[in-house]
Structure formats: structure tokens, C-alpha cells
Design a protein around this motif. Structure first.
Motif, PDB file in Angstrom:
ATOM      1  N   THR A 170      15.401  45.025  39.136  1.00  0.00           N
ATOM      2  CA  THR A 170      15.419  45.377  40.342  1.00  0.00           C
ATOM      3  C   THR A 170      15.118  46.801  40.422  1.00  0.00           C
ATOM      4  N   PRO A 171      15.816  47.626  39.742  1.00  0.00           N
ATOM      5  CA  PRO A 171      15.572  49.274  39.912  1.00  0.00           C
ATOM      6  C   PRO A 171      14.175  49.608  39.696  1.00  0.00           C
ATOM      7  N   TYR A 172      13.374  48.989  38.879  1.00  0.00           N
ATOM      8  CA  TYR A 172      11.910  49.454  38.933  1.00  0.00           C
ATOM      9  C   TYR A 172      11.236  48.835  39.987  1.00  0.00           C
ATOM     10  N   GLU A 187      12.145  51.060  43.303  1.00  0.00           N
ATOM     11  CA  GLU A 187      11.583  52.355  43.214  1.00  0.00           C
ATOM     12  C   GLU A 187       9.941  52.186  43.778  1.00  0.00           C
TER      13      GLU A 187
END
Length: 104
Positions: A24-26, A29
Motif C-alpha cells: 500500500t505505501p508504495y 506514493e
């Protein structure tokens, strides 16, 4: 014997967690760097190869180049592969991008 069973279960949980990767964070971003005139229609994530393959449609070549420039500068992007043949069209460009990830 009960303690051994509990330890075995804990070891299984520990192993499962060691193979988990929070994508999710990748992805969040990456989406922040996606121009509004690009739509995505495919995504393949491969943890073993640290690889992300994105398929989509760019309205114009500059939109696609902007996305490439923005995404290539993300700290976790090791290699951003957009085949040059993709850039021959000026509008309505179907693309496949291969991103090699630098995961710590």
C-alpha cells in the motif's frame, strides 16, 4: 506438550509475517505521481522479483513522460522500464511499465 504446540504455531505466524510485504505505501506514493490523463487497467505485483508491472492508457505522450520522470525519482524505484517503442504514438498510448523495486 501444550507449550510446544503454541511455540510451533507462533513459529508459523512468524514465518508468514516475514514473507509479508505491505504494498500500500508504495502504490499510494506511485498514484500521487500519476497524471490525471493516465488511466491504469492492470497491475501485477511480484514480491520474489521485487517487481511491479503496470498497464494503462495515457492520453498524450507528455503525460506518460511526466509519469515516468516522477516515478523514476521515487526512493524505492531501482529501474523504471518504459519501452521506447511505446513513445512513438502521440495520443491514446497503451503502455506496459516494468518497475524494479529497491526494497529494504
Amino acid at each position: 506438550q501444550e507449550i510446544q504446540k503454541i511455540n510451533q504455531e507462533l513459529n508459523k505466524i512468524d514465518e508468514a509475517q516475514s514473507h509479508f510485504l505491505a504494498w500500500t505505501p508504495y502504490l499510494a506514493e506511485l498514484w500521487k505521481n500519476l497524471p490525471t490523463d493516465i488511466s491504469l487497467n492492470g497491475l501485477e505485483l511480484n514480491k520474489e522479483n521485487h517487481n511491479l508491472i503496470i498497464q494503462g492508457l495515457a492520453k498524450t505522450r507528455p503525460d506518460l513522460l511526466t509519469f515516468k520522470e516522477n516515478a523514476a525519482h521515487l526512493s524505492w524505484v531501482k529501474k523504471f522500464d518504459l519501452p521506447a517503442s511505446t513513445l512513438t504514438a502521440k495520443e491514446n498510448i497503451n503502455f506496459i511499465i516494468n518497475i524494479e523495486m529497491n526494497l529494504l
